[in-house]
Design an enzyme around this catalytic site. Sequence first.
Site, PDB file in Angstrom:
ATOM      1  N   LYS A   9       0.735  -1.045  -0.072  1.00 45.47           N
ATOM      2  CA  LYS A   9      -0.076   0.033   0.090  1.00 45.47           C
ATOM      3  C   LYS A   9       0.947   1.217  -0.082  1.00 45.47           C
ATOM      4  O   LYS A   9       1.984   1.331   0.318  1.00 45.47           O
ATOM      5  CB  LYS A   9      -0.876   0.159   1.282  1.00 45.47           C
ATOM      6  CG  LYS A   9      -0.328   0.124   2.550  1.00 45.47           C
ATOM      7  CD  LYS A   9       0.253   1.710   3.080  1.00 45.47           C
ATOM      8  CE  LYS A   9       0.744   1.524   4.346  1.00 45.47           C
ATOM      9  NZ  LYS A   9       1.516   2.916   4.488  1.00 45.47           N
ATOM     10  N   PRO A  93       9.544  -4.742   0.183  1.00 47.62           N
ATOM     11  CA  PRO A  93      10.640  -4.410   0.960  1.00 47.62           C
ATOM     12  C   PRO A  93      10.154  -4.168   2.174  1.00 47.62           C
ATOM     13  O   PRO A  93       8.918  -3.794   2.633  1.00 47.62           O
ATOM     14  CB  PRO A  93      11.520  -3.320   0.385  1.00 47.62           C
ATOM     15  CG  PRO A  93      10.470  -2.440  -0.580  1.00 47.62           C
ATOM     16  CD  PRO A  93       9.639  -3.474  -1.068  1.00 47.62           C
ATOM     17  N   GLY A  97       7.479   1.408   4.966  1.00 49.90           N
ATOM     18  CA  GLY A  97       6.196   2.330   4.752  1.00 49.90           C
ATOM     19  C   GLY A  97       5.305   1.735   3.608  1.00 49.90           C
ATOM     20  O   GLY A  97       4.375   2.511   3.094  1.00 49.90           O
ATOM     21  N   LEU A  98       5.259   0.503   3.306  1.00 53.65           N
ATOM     22  CA  LEU A  98       4.600   0.004   2.045  1.00 53.65           C
ATOM     23  C   LEU A  98       3.581  -1.125   2.803  1.00 53.65           C
ATOM     24  O   LEU A  98       3.162  -1.881   1.940  1.00 53.65           O
ATOM     25  CB  LEU A  98       5.386  -0.536   1.156  1.00 53.65           C
ATOM     26  CG  LEU A  98       6.281   0.358   0.562  1.00 53.65           C
ATOM     27  CD1 LEU A  98       7.292  -0.199  -0.668  1.00 53.65           C
ATOM     28  CD2 LEU A  98       5.385   1.553  -0.251  1.00 53.65           C
ATOM     29  N   ALA A  99       3.557  -1.301   4.067  1.00 52.78           N
ATOM     30  CA  ALA A  99       2.631  -2.392   4.874  1.00 52.78           C
ATOM     31  C   ALA A  99       3.000  -3.661   4.397  1.00 52.78           C
ATOM     32  O   ALA A  99       2.234  -4.658   4.361  1.00 52.78           O
ATOM     33  CB  ALA A  99       1.303  -2.184   4.341  1.00 52.78           C
ATOM     34  N   GLY A 100       4.315  -4.011   4.214  1.00 53.69           N
ATOM     35  CA  GLY A 100       4.747  -5.541   3.709  1.00 53.69           C
ATOM     36  C   GLY A 100       4.608  -6.383   4.822  1.00 53.69           C
ATOM     37  O   GLY A 100       3.940  -7.228   4.480  1.00 53.69           O
ATOM     38  N   GLY A 101       4.642  -6.222   6.128  1.00 55.14           N
ATOM     39  CA  GLY A 101       4.373  -7.259   7.295  1.00 55.14           C
ATOM     40  C   GLY A 101       2.926  -7.137   7.316  1.00 55.14           C
ATOM     41  O   GLY A 101       2.194  -8.228   7.511  1.00 55.14           O
ATOM     42  N   SER A 102       2.252  -6.055   7.368  1.00 54.42           N
ATOM     43  CA  SER A 102       0.578  -6.002   7.510  1.00 54.42           C
ATOM     44  C   SER A 102       0.087  -6.649   6.488  1.00 54.42           C
ATOM     45  O   SER A 102      -0.951  -7.487   6.737  1.00 54.42           O
ATOM     46  CB  SER A 102       0.055  -4.455   7.434  1.00 54.42           C
ATOM     47  OG  SER A 102       0.691  -3.841   8.805  1.00 54.42           O
ATOM     48  N   ASP A 135      -2.549  -1.219  10.345  1.00 51.82           N
ATOM     49  CA  ASP A 135      -2.656  -1.249   8.795  1.00 51.82           C
ATOM     50  C   ASP A 135      -3.421  -2.553   8.424  1.00 51.82           C
ATOM     51  O   ASP A 135      -3.558  -2.584   7.127  1.00 51.82           O
ATOM     52  CB  ASP A 135      -1.614  -0.920   8.138  1.00 51.82           C
ATOM     53  CG  ASP A 135      -0.967   0.419   8.296  1.00 51.82           C
ATOM     54  OD1 ASP A 135      -1.727   1.202   8.540  1.00 51.82           O
ATOM     55  OD2 ASP A 135       0.499   0.390   7.810  1.00 51.82           O
TER      56      ASP A 135
END
Length: 288
Positions: A9, A93, A97-102, A135
Amino acid sequence: MITITANGKINLTLDILGRRDDGYHEVEMIMQSINLSDKLTIEKIDICDIILDCVVEGVSDKKDNLIYKAAELFLRTYNISCGVKISLEKNIPVAAGLAGGSTDAAAVLRGMNDLFDLALPARELCILAAELGSDVPFCVVGGTMLAKGRGEKISPIASLPNCAFVLIKPKLGISTAWVYKNYREQLVKKHPDSNLMMGELAKKNLDGICGSLGNVLESVTIGTYPQLAVYKEKLCLYGAKAALMSGSGPSIFAVCGDAAAARRIAVKMRREYEELEVYEAVPASADK
């Protein structure tokens, strides 16, 4: 066995309205899914265990992994007696700030809902997702959403018109907690206007959307790492309509009129800045 896509995101807007009694910040954000995505494969196993076939940078104990926490929460909540094995193909990555884990956690909830034929509505999955992170509810549904509260109160809004993105990820790992801890309202020069952004989205006015972008956390992250401002300027110099930091950073996205323009800018950024990870993406729609 089931394979599911987990979209990243970006934040078209991110504003902080104040501090909550629970210690979190009250936020108002407009969030947008993108097709830069991870892939997860989830399969049932006979033993009561959660087996992870993945390595996530910065996470050494599997029980600290949001994927594990999501699977554990789902199995416990719905009294499922067998276990699961989860494999991850990581493309988003981390600490960016791209919600990779969420989004990976959200994909586990959606995938296990299908795998165990529970047919739970998205609303119920979002309630569960809120226990995992602010998120995660957005990532369960995706698309274009207005998010309030801690970020967990989401409502659908008009989607973006056709466009494309260039995303750059510097070699920095930014802690979201650190950014919010160091946020100072007095350092913010201009707050984004969510109503204005929603109006431009409704009109499908890409230039108006670009003019309405805003993220108050740039005052912290770019204030500490001024090179990020240089990257933003260069993206626009190379032809992007606008550029903004996503979330708490350090990733920056640039809005382009089409995929061809994004490709040209991405090539130039890769050539000039070897230290950057550079991606191309387009908006992703909500999950049905």
